[in-house]
Each structure stands twice: as C-alpha cells, then as structure tokens.
Design a protein around this motif. Structure first.
Motif, short mmCIF file in Angstrom:
data_model
loop_
_atom_site.label_atom_id
_atom_site.label_comp_id
_atom_site.label_asym_id
_atom_site.label_seq_id
_atom_site.Cartn_x
_atom_site.Cartn_y
_atom_site.Cartn_z
N THR A 51 0.85 -1.19 0.00
CA THR A 51 0.00 0.00 0.00
C THR A 51 0.88 1.23 0.00
N HIS A 52 0.47 2.28 -0.73
CA HIS A 52 1.25 3.53 -0.77
C HIS A 52 1.53 4.00 0.66
N LEU A 53 2.69 4.50 0.89
CA LEU A 53 3.15 4.94 2.20
C LEU A 53 2.11 5.76 2.95
N PHE A 54 1.50 6.73 2.30
CA PHE A 54 0.55 7.61 2.98
C PHE A 54 -0.69 6.89 3.46
N TYR A 55 -1.04 5.76 2.85
CA TYR A 55 -2.26 5.04 3.21
C TYR A 55 -2.01 3.86 4.15
N GLN A 56 -0.80 3.61 4.54
CA GLN A 56 -0.53 2.53 5.48
C GLN A 56 -1.08 2.93 6.84
N THR A 57 -1.87 2.07 7.43
CA THR A 57 -2.58 2.42 8.66
C THR A 57 -1.73 2.27 9.92
N ASP A 58 -0.50 1.84 9.78
CA ASP A 58 0.36 1.76 10.96
C ASP A 58 1.35 2.92 11.02
N LEU A 59 1.17 3.93 10.14
CA LEU A 59 2.05 5.09 10.13
C LEU A 59 1.29 6.36 10.50
N CYS A 60 1.94 7.22 11.24
CA CYS A 60 1.43 8.57 11.51
C CYS A 60 2.51 9.53 11.06
N PHE A 61 2.09 10.68 10.57
CA PHE A 61 3.03 11.62 9.99
C PHE A 61 3.10 12.93 10.77
N MET A 62 4.28 13.53 10.75
CA MET A 62 4.48 14.80 11.42
C MET A 62 3.43 15.81 10.96
N ALA A 63 2.93 16.59 11.89
CA ALA A 63 1.97 17.67 11.67
C ALA A 63 0.52 17.19 11.55
N THR A 64 0.27 15.89 11.63
CA THR A 64 -1.11 15.42 11.68
C THR A 64 -1.56 15.46 13.13
N ARG A 65 -2.86 15.31 13.37
CA ARG A 65 -3.39 15.44 14.73
C ARG A 65 -4.15 14.19 15.13
N VAL A 66 -3.87 13.72 16.33
CA VAL A 66 -4.60 12.57 16.88
C VAL A 66 -5.97 13.06 17.35
N ILE A 67 -7.02 12.41 16.90
CA ILE A 67 -8.38 12.80 17.29
C ILE A 67 -8.85 11.96 18.47
N THR A 68 -8.77 10.64 18.33
CA THR A 68 -9.18 9.75 19.42
C THR A 68 -8.15 8.64 19.56
N GLY A 69 -8.12 8.03 20.74
CA GLY A 69 -7.25 6.90 20.99
C GLY A 69 -5.86 7.30 21.45
N GLU A 70 -5.12 6.30 21.87
CA GLU A 70 -3.74 6.50 22.33
C GLU A 70 -2.86 5.43 21.70
N ALA A 71 -1.58 5.77 21.54
CA ALA A 71 -0.65 4.81 20.93
C ALA A 71 0.77 5.05 21.37
N LYS A 72 1.54 4.00 21.31
CA LYS A 72 3.00 4.10 21.47
C LYS A 72 3.56 3.94 20.07
N ALA A 73 4.49 4.82 19.71
CA ALA A 73 4.98 4.82 18.33
C ALA A 73 6.50 4.96 18.29
N LEU A 74 7.09 4.34 17.31
CA LEU A 74 8.53 4.40 17.06
C LEU A 74 8.80 5.52 16.06
N VAL A 75 9.64 6.47 16.43
CA VAL A 75 9.97 7.58 15.53
C VAL A 75 10.81 7.04 14.38
N LEU A 76 10.40 7.36 13.15
CA LEU A 76 11.11 6.92 11.96
C LEU A 76 11.92 8.05 11.34
N ARG A 77 11.31 9.24 11.25
CA ARG A 77 11.97 10.38 10.61
C ARG A 77 11.55 11.67 11.30
#
Length: 86
Positions: A51-77
């Motif tokens: 799947t294209h990088l932007f549509y992978q559901t296990d990635l979050c990108f800088m400058a986006t905003r979390v609306i609901t839920g919590e997560a632990k994430a590994l910084v990639l870039r």
C-alpha cells in the motif's frame, strides 16, 4: 525514540505505531483534503506494505493530529526527512 500519542496531540515526527488502543483516529487534512480522518492500527494489524506509504494504517506523519485513541509509536523520521519535509 519512542513517543506516546494522545488525543488532540500534534504528531511531532513520522512514526510507526507499535501498540495502540483498539484504534486511533488521525486527522491528515494537513496533507490531504479527501477523507482526511484515518483509523490507524499497530503494525501487527496493518494491511499489506505494498500500500502507498501515505495510506498505510500503521504510520502517523508529522503535523497530523490525533483525534481519538492512544498509541505508542517508534519515531522513523524527523525534520526535513519527514513525509512533510520532502
């Protein structure tokens, strides 16, 4: 680095979710106006990595905003190396 994402938080770096509540919703309207709200899941639940990088559901990108839920994430870039920085 590991970061913890919570509601109303602006994501500080591109990261891969490694653990999360049942799901988190992330507002990606900063990048994309069509269907900007995306449900994200930890990498064990993610669809194919073809799947294209932007549509992978296990990635979050800088400058986006979390609306609901919590997560632990590994910084990639960070900074100019992020999806936004390119």
């Amino acid at each position: 680095d590991i970061i913890f994402l919570k509601p109303d938080m602006i994501v500080p770096a591109d990261c891969r979710l490694v653990a999360c509540s049942e799901h988190i919703q992330v507002d990606r309207s900063f990048f994309f106006s069509e269907n900007p709200i995306m449900e994200c899941y930890s990498s064990s639940l993610s669809p194919s990595h073809s799947t294209h990088l932007f549509y992978q559901t296990d990635l979050c990108f800088m400058a986006t905003r979390v609306i609901t839920g919590e997560a632990k994430a590994l910084v990639l870039r960070t900074g100019d190396n992020t999806f936004w920085g390119h």
